[in-house]
Design a protein around this motif. Sequence first.
Motif, short mmCIF file in Angstrom:
data_model
loop_
_atom_site.label_atom_id
_atom_site.label_comp_id
_atom_site.label_asym_id
_atom_site.label_seq_id
_atom_site.Cartn_x
_atom_site.Cartn_y
_atom_site.Cartn_z
N ILE A 175 -4.12 1.95 6.87
CA ILE A 175 -5.79 2.14 6.87
C ILE A 175 -6.33 1.31 6.34
N GLU A 176 -7.64 1.01 6.90
CA GLU A 176 -8.40 -0.03 6.11
C GLU A 176 -10.03 0.42 6.16
N LEU A 177 -10.38 0.54 5.09
CA LEU A 177 -11.81 1.19 5.11
C LEU A 177 -12.71 -0.11 4.45
N ASP A 178 -13.70 -0.53 5.41
CA ASP A 178 -14.85 -1.45 4.65
C ASP A 178 -15.65 -0.73 3.56
N SER A 179 -16.52 -1.56 2.81
CA SER A 179 -17.07 -1.19 1.81
C SER A 179 -18.22 -0.20 2.14
N GLU A 180 -18.37 0.80 0.88
CA GLU A 180 -19.37 1.80 1.38
C GLU A 180 -18.92 2.88 2.41
N VAL A 181 -17.78 3.12 2.43
CA VAL A 181 -17.01 4.02 3.29
C VAL A 181 -16.91 5.37 2.31
N TRP A 182 -17.20 6.49 2.66
CA TRP A 182 -17.01 7.60 1.99
C TRP A 182 -15.72 8.41 2.54
N PHE A 183 -15.03 8.86 1.82
CA PHE A 183 -13.72 9.69 2.29
C PHE A 183 -13.28 10.72 1.31
N GLU A 184 -12.30 11.34 1.88
CA GLU A 184 -11.86 12.47 0.95
C GLU A 184 -10.59 12.46 1.06
N ARG A 185 -9.43 12.72 1.99
CA ARG A 185 -8.05 12.42 1.86
C ARG A 185 -7.49 11.27 2.90
N LEU A 186 -6.78 10.67 2.26
CA LEU A 186 -6.33 9.30 3.12
C LEU A 186 -4.70 9.31 2.84
N GLN A 187 -4.00 9.24 4.01
CA GLN A 187 -2.63 8.77 3.62
C GLN A 187 -1.95 7.76 4.72
N ALA A 188 -1.36 6.78 4.11
CA ALA A 188 -0.70 5.78 4.99
C ALA A 188 0.21 4.87 4.45
N PRO A 189 1.37 4.25 4.86
CA PRO A 189 2.00 3.22 4.05
C PRO A 189 1.46 2.27 3.31
N VAL A 190 0.18 1.81 4.04
CA VAL A 190 -0.55 0.77 3.22
C VAL A 190 -2.10 1.16 3.34
N LEU A 191 -2.88 1.34 2.36
CA LEU A 191 -4.14 1.57 2.31
C LEU A 191 -4.88 0.30 1.61
N ARG A 192 -5.94 -0.28 2.42
CA ARG A 192 -6.81 -1.38 2.15
C ARG A 192 -8.14 -1.05 2.11
N THR B 25 2.87 6.19 -3.36
CA THR B 25 2.71 7.37 -4.65
C THR B 25 1.35 8.24 -4.21
N THR B 26 0.81 8.84 -5.39
CA THR B 26 -0.38 9.24 -4.97
C THR B 26 -1.66 9.38 -6.08
N VAL B 27 -2.59 9.14 -5.59
CA VAL B 27 -3.78 9.22 -6.42
C VAL B 27 -4.83 10.25 -6.32
N SER B 28 -5.11 10.93 -7.27
CA SER B 28 -5.85 12.39 -7.16
C SER B 28 -6.79 12.71 -8.25
N ALA B 29 -7.93 13.02 -7.97
CA ALA B 29 -9.16 13.26 -8.97
C ALA B 29 -10.08 14.03 -8.31
N ARG B 30 -11.01 14.49 -9.08
CA ARG B 30 -12.38 15.13 -8.29
C ARG B 30 -13.17 14.00 -7.62
N ASN B 31 -13.32 13.00 -8.27
CA ASN B 31 -14.20 11.66 -7.70
C ASN B 31 -13.38 10.59 -7.89
N ILE B 32 -13.20 9.58 -6.75
CA ILE B 32 -12.66 8.24 -6.83
C ILE B 32 -13.30 7.37 -6.29
N GLY C 40 0.50 5.05 0.00
CA GLY C 40 0.87 6.52 0.02
C GLY C 40 -0.50 7.33 0.27
N ALA C 41 -0.85 8.23 -0.63
CA ALA C 41 -1.98 9.05 -0.41
C ALA C 41 -2.87 9.18 -1.46
N LEU C 42 -4.37 9.26 -1.06
CA LEU C 42 -5.54 9.20 -2.01
C LEU C 42 -6.12 10.76 -1.83
N TRP C 43 -6.61 11.39 -2.76
CA TRP C 43 -7.15 12.60 -2.44
C TRP C 43 -8.41 12.77 -3.23
#
Length: 347
Positions: free
Chosen positions: A171-188, A317-324, A334-337
Amino acid sequence: MTAGLSTYVTFAVVCLLLLVLPFVPALREWRYPTDFAALPVLPNYSSDIDHFARRFLADATAKLGLGAPTGYEDFDFVTLPLDGMAWAKARKRLISRTPIKIRGPVRSVQPLYVEGDLQTGAESVYPALYATGDIDLGAGSEIHDWARADGVLRMGHNGMALRRVSAGVAIELDSEVWFERLQAPVLRFGARPDIAASRPEPAAQVPALLSDLPGAIQQSPLMVMVRGDCALEPGRLYTGSLVVTGFLTIGAGTTVVGAVKAREGLSIGPGASVQGAVICDKRIYMFKYSTALGPVASESDILIGRGAVVGLPGAPTTVSARNIVIEEGVVAHGALWAHDIGMVKQT
């Protein structure tokens, strides 16, 4: 005598009715069942990020004759030429039997399944999206429910990826992209690959003991506790896990071969590394080019500086918080939530 018997019979009948009435719905359901099909699972009640994508894939492949029937094969097909497709008037879920590549936007009101790649222009909008290849959405595009790409999923500047987004490759997200849950072998994150490429070489480190920290309490051979705030000096190498009841500061260029946990806040300095879990009740700061190889979890906020790395290619691995909040050049595996808000900050 007759009146007394009649009263007794009436009383008995009333009691019998009161006893039987509660069982009437159960008897009716037994004779004429209404719950023979699985109940729908709403997005708020499934923690599996690919739950809805897998169900959608099963329905689409069944419609195409490539899978077992599901009972939900009610689709329409995307018509050619694509420029004439009435996306906003679709009444059923959509299937495209060919890849889609359009310079302009696509604003679909129905979930879309694409055989192959999908590439659409700026300000495209989808409720849900599945592509067996790559997904490439232009600036300002929005995903309202979920999206899945078997290849790479890319979103342009100022996009919005609500709820669940996953990919089989990256998953590749440019700047100023808003997200909630992401999961992939690589997140850029961000559009500046030069940031990750310019990561400085680690400096030499001096071995040190967690047990020598001021106020250290040895809990076990490999775990130390410190009551109050704690600071690890820059350029050190510590082995073991550390629990701090106050604020934990990990100095620049320092490595902790173990896990760290703090209550009042935690910062990982520039170029510093934690090779285990990073857990904190309050805010976690990961400064530029820092590294965390284990789960990173906060009950508050997580800020990840440019060029930082979370996880490894072979150890997601996993990254989890109210705000990221993530700066450009960050790479995760891994995953971001983000339970409330997640965003990629332009630097």
